[in-house]
Enzyme design. Structure first.
Site, PDB file in Angstrom:
ATOM      1  N   GLU A  88      42.668  33.535  34.809  1.00  0.00           N
ATOM      2  CA  GLU A  88      41.327  33.786  35.334  1.00  0.00           C
ATOM      3  C   GLU A  88      40.822  35.124  34.799  1.00  0.00           C
ATOM      4  OE1 GLU A  88      41.090  33.727  39.572  1.00  0.00           O
ATOM      5  OE2 GLU A  88      42.071  31.784  39.768  1.00  0.00           O
ATOM      6  N   GLU A  94      35.827  40.236  47.259  1.00  0.00           N
ATOM      7  CA  GLU A  94      36.941  41.064  46.806  1.00  0.00           C
ATOM      8  C   GLU A  94      37.253  42.195  47.778  1.00  0.00           C
ATOM      9  OE1 GLU A  94      38.187  39.545  44.534  1.00  0.00           O
ATOM     10  OE2 GLU A  94      36.618  38.663  43.308  1.00  0.00           O
TER      11      GLU A  94
END
EC number: 4.2.1.20
Length: 260
Positions: free
Chosen positions: A44, A55
């Site tokens: 990724e 995040e």
């Protein structure tokens, strides 16, 4: 079989994540190469965004460092094109809807496909809004990866039936980050997915950092995804991170393989 599904064809998959441009794109490029050499099955590539809502602090800081260093989507696409000619491991972009919108959805997806990117993960796009991107991804030959979370229980079957590539099982509520233990019933999540779509692989992410955690998650699913623990090593070692990431990838791949 798609490139992404093929990544799961030979057993349990290890899927590492990097924030592109942290500390610089030359290092990112070198890290992708050693991850591929060390056994990563799918990689990724995070395209930095100024407001990465999914995040935790580790990857938020990596986004800030990368953007401060002048990384752009065009530069990342150029790096991906170069890597694609050298490695066979499938690459997927992980970013946010605004990054795609601001670049121009069709233009972004066309450029990603031309760079050899196999799929796209957009953690801020809920399943109900998937059609904003899904048809366009299909036109360009990219697979839009679906996420399921502990809160998705009532919709897992619906998400699984429409899933492409693999299903990203989010192991914990909240944002990305290293966790000392994972308490979600991953086995139950995976069983719900497989009941609805037996052919779709399931990989578990969010919170996995140690070989022991990776082995445990791979026992319950088709693979383990690791981001924050890798990004922490990059933050710690900077341009000197390459051998550390190589060793970490080897250890994590061995751990998921030992779950067979």
């Amino acid at each position: 079989m798609s490139k992404i599904k093929a990544a799961f064809a030979d057993g349990k998959a290890f899927i590492p994540f990097l924030t592109c441009g942290d500390p610089d794109l030359e290092t990112t490029e070198a890290l992708v190469r050693v991850m591929a050499e060390a056994g990563a099955d799918l990689i990724e590539l995070g395209i930095p965004f100024s407001d990465p809502t999914a995040e935790g602090p580790v990857i938020q800081q990596a986004n800030i460092r990368a953007l401060s260093g002048g990384v752009t989507t065009d530069k990342i696409l150029e790096m991906a094109r170069k890597l694609r000619s050298e490695i066979s491991v499938p690459l997927v972009f992980m970013t946010y809807a605004n990054v795609v919108f601001s670049y121009g959805t069709e233009r972004f997806l066309s450029a990603a496909a031309q760079a050899g990117i196999a799929g796209l993960i957009l953690p801020d796009v809920p399943f109900e809004e998937k059609d904003e991107f899904g048809p366009a991804c299909r036109r360009h030959g990219l697979e839009l990866i679906s996420l399921i979370a502990p809160t998705s229980e009532g919709r897992v079957a619906e998400i699984a039936k429409a899933a492409e590539g693999f299903v990203y099982c989010v192991s914990s509520l909240g944002v990305t980050g290293v966790r000392s233990q994972i308490t979600t019933d991953i086995g139950a999540m995976v069983r719900l997915v497989k009941a609805a779509n037996p052919d779709i692989p399931c990989a578990v992410g969010f919170g996995i950092s140690t070989p022991e955690q990776a082995q445990k998650m791979a026992l319950l699913s088709d693979g383990a995804i690791v981001g924050s623990a890798i990004v922490k090593l990059v933050a710690q070692y900077g341009r000197a991170a390459v051998p550390y990431i190589r060793d970490y990838t080897s250890a994590m791949k061995a751990a998921v393989t030992s779950s067979l």
